[in-house]
Design a protein around this motif. Structure first.
Motif, PDB file in Angstrom:
ATOM      1  N   ARG B 123       0.839  -1.211   0.000  1.00 33.01           N
ATOM      2  CA  ARG B 123       0.000   0.000   0.000  1.00 33.01           C
ATOM      3  C   ARG B 123       0.867   1.252   0.000  1.00 33.01           C
ATOM      4  O   ARG B 123       1.837   1.317  -0.732  1.00 33.01           O
ATOM      5  CB  ARG B 123      -0.974  -0.027   1.181  1.00 33.01           C
ATOM      6  N   GLY B 124       0.545   2.244   0.870  1.00 32.78           N
ATOM      7  CA  GLY B 124       1.358   3.461   0.875  1.00 32.78           C
ATOM      8  C   GLY B 124       2.380   3.463   1.991  1.00 32.78           C
ATOM      9  O   GLY B 124       3.001   4.500   2.245  1.00 32.78           O
ATOM     10  N   ALA B 125       2.578   2.318   2.656  1.00 25.98           N
ATOM     11  CA  ALA B 125       3.476   2.299   3.816  1.00 25.98           C
ATOM     12  C   ALA B 125       4.899   2.764   3.475  1.00 25.98           C
ATOM     13  O   ALA B 125       5.492   3.544   4.239  1.00 25.98           O
ATOM     14  CB  ALA B 125       3.491   0.914   4.458  1.00 25.98           C
ATOM     15  N   PRO B 126       5.487   2.335   2.341  1.00 30.62           N
ATOM     16  CA  PRO B 126       6.847   2.811   2.044  1.00 30.62           C
ATOM     17  C   PRO B 126       6.918   4.334   1.928  1.00 30.62           C
ATOM     18  O   PRO B 126       7.809   4.959   2.518  1.00 30.62           O
ATOM     19  CB  PRO B 126       7.177   2.127   0.714  1.00 30.62           C
ATOM     20  N   SER B 127       5.987   4.930   1.201  1.00 33.87           N
ATOM     21  CA  SER B 127       6.083   6.396   1.038  1.00 33.87           C
ATOM     22  C   SER B 127       5.629   7.139   2.287  1.00 33.87           C
ATOM     23  O   SER B 127       6.214   8.173   2.624  1.00 33.87           O
ATOM     24  CB  SER B 127       5.314   6.877  -0.193  1.00 33.87           C
ATOM     25  N   ASN B 128       4.637   6.634   3.002  1.00 33.33           N
ATOM     26  CA  ASN B 128       4.246   7.309   4.251  1.00 33.33           C
ATOM     27  C   ASN B 128       5.448   7.468   5.174  1.00 33.33           C
ATOM     28  O   ASN B 128       5.693   8.545   5.719  1.00 33.33           O
ATOM     29  CB  ASN B 128       3.183   6.501   5.002  1.00 33.33           C
ATOM     30  N   THR B 129       6.165   6.367   5.370  1.00 35.34           N
ATOM     31  CA  THR B 129       7.206   6.369   6.404  1.00 35.34           C
ATOM     32  C   THR B 129       8.413   7.226   6.045  1.00 35.34           C
ATOM     33  O   THR B 129       9.119   7.669   6.946  1.00 35.34           O
ATOM     34  CB  THR B 129       7.663   4.923   6.707  1.00 35.34           C
ATOM     35  N   VAL B 130       8.675   7.453   4.745  1.00 38.43           N
ATOM     36  CA  VAL B 130       9.814   8.320   4.412  1.00 38.43           C
ATOM     37  C   VAL B 130       9.384   9.768   4.138  1.00 38.43           C
ATOM     38  O   VAL B 130      10.229  10.610   3.814  1.00 38.43           O
ATOM     39  CB  VAL B 130      10.655   7.793   3.216  1.00 38.43           C
ATOM     40  N   ASN B 131       8.088  10.044   4.274  1.00 42.47           N
ATOM     41  CA  ASN B 131       7.616  11.401   3.978  1.00 42.47           C
ATOM     42  C   ASN B 131       7.085  12.188   5.159  1.00 42.47           C
ATOM     43  O   ASN B 131       7.102  13.413   5.146  1.00 42.47           O
ATOM     44  CB  ASN B 131       6.520  11.354   2.910  1.00 42.47           C
ATOM     45  N   HIS B 132       6.563  11.507   6.172  1.00 45.83           N
ATOM     46  CA  HIS B 132       5.897  12.245   7.255  1.00 45.83           C
ATOM     47  C   HIS B 132       5.806  11.371   8.496  1.00 45.83           C
ATOM     48  O   HIS B 132       6.038  10.164   8.429  1.00 45.83           O
ATOM     49  CB  HIS B 132       4.512  12.712   6.795  1.00 45.83           C
ATOM     50  N   PRO B 133       5.441  11.979   9.640  1.00 49.20           N
ATOM     51  CA  PRO B 133       5.334  11.188  10.864  1.00 49.20           C
ATOM     52  C   PRO B 133       4.337  10.031  10.719  1.00 49.20           C
ATOM     53  O   PRO B 133       3.278  10.197  10.096  1.00 49.20           O
ATOM     54  CB  PRO B 133       4.817  12.200  11.889  1.00 49.20           C
TER      55      PRO B 133
END
Lengths: 273, 251
Positions: B123-133
């Motif tokens: 899902r969006g877990a890779p981009s969430n974690t490198v983009n925001h809290p």
């Protein structure tokens, strides 16, 4: 052949076109999708050679049973993408670019399991090393909208366009199905999502997203989706499901769906015009 | 501590512990997966973090968390992704597995090539974690979730972000992990997971027993704060009168 499928999860999927695909003998498809039961049905029929997706879900049922079974059986090659990589891969294809830079994916196992992914270094002062999301080009895109005209213009009337316009722009050919064929569009111009220059063929398929949602025309048929999930748990039950719902044409499908709704007393609204 | 507050259920303590994740966040989107985090985000918005943005979990931004028909904006999927990339978001995700550095897995259990159990996908877990809290919500704290090594890194932990270089580490920052037993965070020298507090009535030993790696444990482990009377009123009467929270957290 590479096929892109619009919609998202169990929302506004071009299910009538997927069912039409199942009636042909195409196989070894590369499927590009924000996956839902489109992926499930094609996987169950053994038509997928490679899947490119950031997830596969039925929304109200988190895990897609056929996708799960196919992955656990090693039935096809899987390219697991991050959602933002997926957006930029489609965007790159729509812009005839080889890739777009993206932060999402760095540090995760997504690049480890997808050796074709490369990084790209910014030529500017920041010097950032980002992932290069490769262009998600496709031979054919299948997209379902609320309204279309015969020339191939398409309108969405629900809350979210998803990536459907990008799919039509990333594909060589697009087939657009619709709930209603209209001579004049009504509503805000911002809802005119799909342009005719990106569309090869238009199909009038009322109820064509069933059993996924097609807001505001109809919601998801939760009772049918539950029946689909139950049937998927067991090969014999699945054969019976296929026999009942998928053996005939689209009219047969509609009749079988209505019969099931009557049996289960569900409140599904038939909104076809 | 008032008598009403001590009557809080475990699920209500969890809602408040989730809400606390967004304290001081300002004007960012509070995104959630799961019932208890969704209640927590709404509670934070109604009390100590009034500038938070909330969605109806589809494409609308809610002007009033008590009224799903009152909207203040449009946030379809693609704009949601660009908002996340700009960092104006703090998401509390679920986790099928988590390790001591906060690497998270929602993709599959077992070898990725042929998993024993296929889950959602990254899902969006890779981009969430490198983009925001990012924070996590784990409704059943167990050694199945808290593992030495996750089977696939969907959400990026501190060690992997550092290893991947400045572009990955720049905006990375995991905040807290709320479970049915405790609150965990990464406020240690090496960003290893630490026991921040145990919920009222929970023994530290139980948390350690149900964690599959060595947690950092301070000498004095605080107790997670009790909900205030006003918070309990909001949870019980306004946000969740039907008690959906109790289906996610056992009493």
């Amino acid at each position: 052949m590479t096929v892109g499928i619009g919609g998202w999860g169990s929302r506004r999927k071009p299910m009538a076109l997927v069912r039409a695909l199942l009636r042909t003998d195409v196989k070894d498809l590369t499927v590009i999708s924000c996956g839902g039961p489109d992926v499930g049905l094609l996987a169950a029929a053994g038509r997928i050679g490679r899947l490119v997706a950031p997830f596969v879900t039925l929304d109200s049922v988190p895990l897609e049973p056929h996708f799960r079974a196919a992955r656990e059986a090693g039935a096809f090659a899987f390219e697991e993408w991050d959602e933002s990589m997926f957006l930029w891969g489609l965007t790159a294809a729509a812009h005839r670019l080889p890739f777009m830079p993206v932060r999402g994916g760095l540090g995760s196992d997504v690049p480890r399991h997808n050796p074709r992914l490369r990084t790209v270094t910014s030529p500017y002062e920041d010097g950032e090393e980002l992932l290069a999301a490769p262009a998600l080009r496709m031979d054919v895109a299948l997209v379902h909208v609320n309204r279309a005209d015969v020339r191939g213009n398409g309108q969405f009337r629900g809350p979210d366009p998803f990536f459907d316009d990008l799919f039509t722009e990333a594909a060589e050919r697009t087939y657009l199905s619709c709930e209603q064929l209209v001579e004049r569009f009504e509503g805000p111009p911002q809802s005119l999502l799909v342009q005719r220059q990106n569309v090869t063929g238009v199909l009038y398929t009322p109820g064509g997203a069933h059993f996924t949602s097609c807001a505001p025309d109809y919601g998801r048929d939760e009772a049918f989706q539950r029946a689909y999930v139950r049937a998927a748990q067991d090969p014999q039950a699945w054969r019976a499901f296929e026999e009942r719902f998928l053996a005939g044409d689209e009219d047969d499908y509609r009749r079988a769906v209505d019969a099931l709704a009557e049996e289960t007393g569900s409140q599904r609204k038939d909104t076809s015009q | 501590m008032t008598t009403t507050a001590t009557a809080a259920t475990r699920a209500e303590v969890c809602v408040v512990a989730c809400a606390e994740a967004w304290r001081g966040d300002g004007e960012v989107l509070a995104a959630t997966a799961g019932t208890v985090p969704a209640l927590g985000a709404r509670l934070a918005r109604l009390t100590f973090s009034p500038a938070l943005l909330l969605t109806d979990s589809e494409a609308m931004l809610l002007a009033d968390p008590e009224d799903p028909t009152h909207i203040e904006g449009w946030l379809p999927y693609r704009k949601h992704l660009s908002l996340a990339a700009r960092g104006r978001r703090h998401m509390m995700m679920g986790a099928s597995q988590l390790d001591r550095y906060g690497n998270q897995n929602i993709s599959c259990i077992g070898p990725w090539e042929r998993p024993a159990r296929q889950l959602l996908g990254a899902r969006g877990a890779p981009s969430n974690t490198v983009n925001h809290p990012v924070s996590y919500w784990v409704p059943r704290h167990s050694t199945r979730v808290f593992v030495e090594r996750v089977d696939m890194v969907s959400g990026v932990g501190f060690d992997r972000a550092a290893e991947a270089g400045p572009a990955a580490a720049r905006f990375h920052g995991l905040r807290r992990v709320v479970t049915d037993l405790a609150v965990l965070d990464f406020a240690t020298a090496e960003n290893r997971m630490r026991l921040a507090s145990v919920h009222p009535g929970v023994d530290v030993a139980l948390v350690l027993e149900r964690t599959g790696f060595a947690l950092q444990v301070p000498d004095e482990v605080p107790t997670t704060r009790e909900p205030s009377a006003e918070e309990l009123r909001l949870i019980r009467e306004v946000l969740d009168p039907r008690g959906a929270r109790d289906r996610e957290v056992r009493a």
